[in-house]
Design a protein around this motif. Sequence first.
Motif, PDB file in Angstrom:
ATOM      1  N   LEU A  25      32.322  50.752   4.993  1.00  0.00           N
ATOM      2  CA  LEU A  25      31.455  50.302   6.096  1.00  0.00           C
ATOM      3  C   LEU A  25      32.017  49.032   6.743  1.00  0.00           C
ATOM      4  CD1 LEU A  25      28.950  50.712   7.777  1.00  0.00           C
ATOM      5  CD2 LEU A  25      27.581  49.663   5.967  1.00  0.00           C
ATOM      6  N   ILE A 115      24.271  43.122   4.650  1.00  0.00           N
ATOM      7  CA  ILE A 115      23.980  44.560   4.755  1.00  0.00           C
ATOM      8  C   ILE A 115      24.009  45.124   3.334  1.00  0.00           C
ATOM      9  CG2 ILE A 115      24.760  46.810   5.621  1.00  0.00           C
ATOM     10  CD1 ILE A 115      26.125  45.304   7.953  1.00  0.00           C
ATOM     11  N   LEU A 117      23.409  48.753   0.908  1.00  0.00           N
ATOM     12  CA  LEU A 117      23.429  50.211   1.040  1.00  0.00           C
ATOM     13  C   LEU A 117      23.255  50.870  -0.316  1.00  0.00           C
ATOM     14  CD1 LEU A 117      26.402  51.199  -0.099  1.00  0.00           C
ATOM     15  CD2 LEU A 117      27.163  50.321   2.086  1.00  0.00           C
ATOM     16  N   GLY A 123      18.184  51.963   0.130  1.00  0.00           N
ATOM     17  CA  GLY A 123      19.247  51.217   0.815  1.00  0.00           C
ATOM     18  C   GLY A 123      19.625  49.886   0.177  1.00  0.00           C
ATOM     19  N   MET A 148      18.979  45.001   7.469  1.00  0.00           N
ATOM     20  CA  MET A 148      19.985  46.054   7.549  1.00  0.00           C
ATOM     21  C   MET A 148      20.233  46.642   6.168  1.00  0.00           C
ATOM     22  SD  MET A 148      22.507  44.344  10.332  1.00  0.00           S
ATOM     23  CE  MET A 148      22.235  42.641   9.868  1.00  0.00           C
ATOM     24  N   VAL A 150      21.092  50.396   4.450  1.00  0.00           N
ATOM     25  CA  VAL A 150      21.486  51.771   4.766  1.00  0.00           C
ATOM     26  C   VAL A 150      21.200  52.686   3.583  1.00  0.00           C
ATOM     27  CG1 VAL A 150      23.378  53.251   5.544  1.00  0.00           C
ATOM     28  CG2 VAL A 150      23.325  50.824   6.234  1.00  0.00           C
ATOM     29  N   VAL A 153      23.597  56.627   2.066  1.00  0.00           N
ATOM     30  CA  VAL A 153      24.847  56.263   2.760  1.00  0.00           C
ATOM     31  C   VAL A 153      25.896  57.376   2.677  1.00  0.00           C
ATOM     32  CG1 VAL A 153      25.849  55.037   0.761  1.00  0.00           C
ATOM     33  CG2 VAL A 153      26.504  54.377   3.084  1.00  0.00           C
ATOM     34  N   LYS A 156      26.267  59.585   5.661  1.00  0.00           N
ATOM     35  CA  LYS A 156      26.476  58.920   6.956  1.00  0.00           C
ATOM     36  C   LYS A 156      27.936  58.616   7.265  1.00  0.00           C
ATOM     37  CE  LYS A 156      21.725  57.373   6.898  1.00  0.00           C
ATOM     38  NZ  LYS A 156      20.745  56.334   6.692  1.00  0.00           N
ATOM     39  N   PHE A 162      31.938  55.784   9.734  1.00  0.00           N
ATOM     40  CA  PHE A 162      30.485  55.743   9.604  1.00  0.00           C
ATOM     41  C   PHE A 162      29.917  56.346  10.887  1.00  0.00           C
ATOM     42  CE2 PHE A 162      26.273  53.959   9.865  1.00  0.00           C
ATOM     43  CZ  PHE A 162      25.827  54.049   8.559  1.00  0.00           C
ATOM     44  N   ASP A 164      26.444  57.433  11.525  1.00  0.00           N
ATOM     45  CA  ASP A 164      25.000  57.464  11.787  1.00  0.00           C
ATOM     46  C   ASP A 164      24.665  56.466  12.919  1.00  0.00           C
ATOM     47  OD1 ASP A 164      22.239  58.354  10.909  1.00  0.00           O
ATOM     48  OD2 ASP A 164      22.052  56.174  10.760  1.00  0.00           O
ATOM     49  N   SER A 167      21.699  53.719  12.414  1.00  0.00           N
ATOM     50  CA  SER A 167      22.065  52.586  11.542  1.00  0.00           C
ATOM     51  C   SER A 167      23.133  51.724  12.209  1.00  0.00           C
ATOM     52  CB  SER A 167      22.630  53.063  10.206  1.00  0.00           C
ATOM     53  OG  SER A 167      21.825  54.026   9.630  1.00  0.00           O
TER      54      SER A 167
END
Length: 194
Positions: A25, A115, A117, A123, A148, A150, A153, A156, A162, A164, A167
């Motif tokens: 990511l 972030i 995930l 997430g 944030m 995710v 994951v 995605k 990535f 999605d 997101s």
Amino acid sequence: MNIDQRVDILAISGSLRHGSFSTGLVHSLAKHTAHFMRITFHDISDIPLYNGDVDKAGRPEGVRRLNQAITRSDGVLIVTPEYNHGVPGVLKNALDWASEPFQRSVFRHKPVCLISLSLAATGGVRAQYQLRETLHSMLAIVVPAPEMAVGAVHTKFLGEDFVDDKSLTLMLGGLRLLRTHITTSELPAELKAG
Ligand SMILES: Cc1cc2nc3c(=O)[nH]c(=O)nc-3n(C[C@H](O)[C@H](O)[C@H](O)COP(=O)(O)O)c2cc1C
């Protein structure tokens, strides 16, 4: 800082795993944000377990490299999974090294974007909130942005990308807020890290 200037963001992944979604990511976000910020991935796999005796005797090369990279950056992006409802040990360990000296470290007043995930729908939010507390104790500034996190994951990514959109829009918005914070807020001299 000039608001037209591109900002330099140091990115840390909470997973050392080859094929990590977190690291993937980071690389995907670096591509999507290249027109407004430079995201540089920093590998923390060379950081040993924290030991106060070693810290006093002289910091290991991996720790000095991390501290230098944080100092040079305008802000930090952390992308992390959740392990057993908490922050993965490798990430917490790296932050513990970087947190010294207490409240006068390279993280003091450093703008940070978080972030989390997970394969699960949650997430990694529990890890994210633990991380917020840790960064708060280090006097870092977690830039206010919509949360944030995710979920699912693994559904995605298409190869290394990535894909999605929902997101992605949320995360790009958060990174723009990080950029705005960096380019528009000026700390008084006595509050700057040093
Ligand atoms: C030791 C361990 C503990 C985990 N604990 C959690 C957990 O508490 N909650 C969760 O949502 N996922 C948990 N997971 C699943 C991770 O979120 C998932 O493996 C994720 O893809 C790891 O991130 P990475 O792809 O960046 O390595 C755990 C995974 C491991 C290896």
